[in-house]
Design a protein around this motif. Structure first.
Motif, short mmCIF file in Angstrom:
data_model
loop_
_atom_site.label_atom_id
_atom_site.label_comp_id
_atom_site.label_asym_id
_atom_site.label_seq_id
_atom_site.Cartn_x
_atom_site.Cartn_y
_atom_site.Cartn_z
N THR A 169 0.92 10.09 -2.89
CA THR A 169 1.53 8.65 -3.19
C THR A 169 0.85 7.63 -2.24
O THR A 169 0.49 6.44 -2.82
N THR A 170 0.63 8.07 -0.95
CA THR A 170 0.04 7.05 -0.03
C THR A 170 -1.40 6.86 -0.58
O THR A 170 -2.01 5.62 -0.53
N LEU A 171 -2.18 7.96 -0.90
CA LEU A 171 -3.36 7.89 -1.33
C LEU A 171 -3.52 6.94 -2.62
O LEU A 171 -4.66 6.14 -2.92
N LEU A 172 -2.75 7.32 -3.69
CA LEU A 172 -2.56 6.74 -4.73
C LEU A 172 -2.41 5.21 -4.67
O LEU A 172 -3.19 4.32 -5.22
N ARG A 173 -1.80 4.50 -3.55
CA ARG A 173 -1.39 3.15 -3.44
C ARG A 173 -2.69 2.60 -2.70
O ARG A 173 -3.26 1.54 -3.27
N GLU A 174 -3.24 3.31 -1.80
CA GLU A 174 -4.67 2.75 -1.11
C GLU A 174 -5.71 2.71 -2.21
O GLU A 174 -6.40 1.92 -2.00
N CYS A 175 -5.80 3.85 -3.01
CA CYS A 175 -7.08 4.18 -4.04
C CYS A 175 -7.07 3.16 -5.14
O CYS A 175 -7.74 2.62 -5.56
N ALA A 176 -5.66 3.08 -5.68
CA ALA A 176 -5.57 2.42 -7.00
C ALA A 176 -4.34 1.78 -7.19
O ALA A 176 -4.36 0.94 -8.34
N GLY A 177 -3.78 1.25 -6.11
CA GLY A 177 -2.62 0.25 -6.09
C GLY A 177 -1.46 0.99 -6.67
O GLY A 177 -1.28 2.13 -7.09
N VAL A 178 -0.62 0.15 -7.16
CA VAL A 178 0.82 0.30 -7.71
C VAL A 178 1.15 -0.75 -8.80
O VAL A 178 0.94 -1.83 -8.42
N GLY A 179 1.39 0.17 -10.12
CA GLY A 179 1.83 -1.05 -11.08
C GLY A 179 3.42 -1.61 -10.67
O GLY A 179 4.06 -0.96 -10.33
N GLU A 180 3.34 -2.84 -11.50
CA GLU A 180 4.80 -3.47 -11.38
C GLU A 180 5.59 -2.75 -11.96
O GLU A 180 5.70 -1.95 -13.18
N GLY A 181 6.79 -2.39 -11.09
CA GLY A 181 8.15 -1.74 -11.78
C GLY A 181 8.11 -0.28 -11.57
O GLY A 181 8.75 0.61 -12.08
N ILE A 182 6.89 0.15 -10.70
CA ILE A 182 6.85 1.52 -10.55
C ILE A 182 7.28 2.07 -9.39
O ILE A 182 6.67 1.28 -8.31
N ASP A 183 8.34 2.94 -9.04
CA ASP A 183 8.51 3.53 -7.83
C ASP A 183 8.00 4.69 -7.52
O ASP A 183 8.80 5.80 -7.59
N LEU A 184 6.87 4.84 -6.64
CA LEU A 184 6.38 6.16 -6.08
C LEU A 184 7.17 6.82 -5.08
O LEU A 184 6.92 7.95 -4.83
N ASP A 185 8.21 5.96 -4.43
CA ASP A 185 8.99 6.75 -3.40
C ASP A 185 10.19 7.43 -3.98
O ASP A 185 10.83 8.19 -3.36
#
Length: 85
Positions: free
Chosen positions: A7-23
């Motif tokens: 999930t850290t790589l997903l955030r770094e490479c592609a960001g995080v959509g609004e309302g998405i909780d990768l944690d």
């Protein structure tokens, strides 16, 4: 590799959509539902391949529709690479 690293790589490479909780509990949530398309997953797997010096086939990456499946493929490849070394 574990979910937190992915999930850290997903955030770094592609960001995080609004309302998405990768944690949260996202292991079995399809990447599409998390806001990541195939291009984003290819970016992430490219970083993983480079950093961990492994090779994931395009077919394998395409089959990995959830974080759980992608982690299984990655960790299987890492295990094989370690045994070969």
């Amino acid at each position: 590799m574990n979910l937190k690293e992915l999930t850290t790589l997903l955030r770094e490479c592609a960001g995080v959509g609004e309302g998405i909780d990768l944690d949260g509990d996202v292991l079995d949530v399809p990447f599409d539902d998390l806001g990541y398309d195939s291009l984003a997953i290819l970016q992430v797997t490219g970083v993983i391949e480079r950093d961990y010096r492994i090779q994931l086939s395009d077919d394998t990456v395409a089959e990995a529709s959830t974080p759980r499946l992608l982690l299984e493929f990655i960790n299987e490849c890492l295990s094989s690479a370690t045994q070969a070394a």
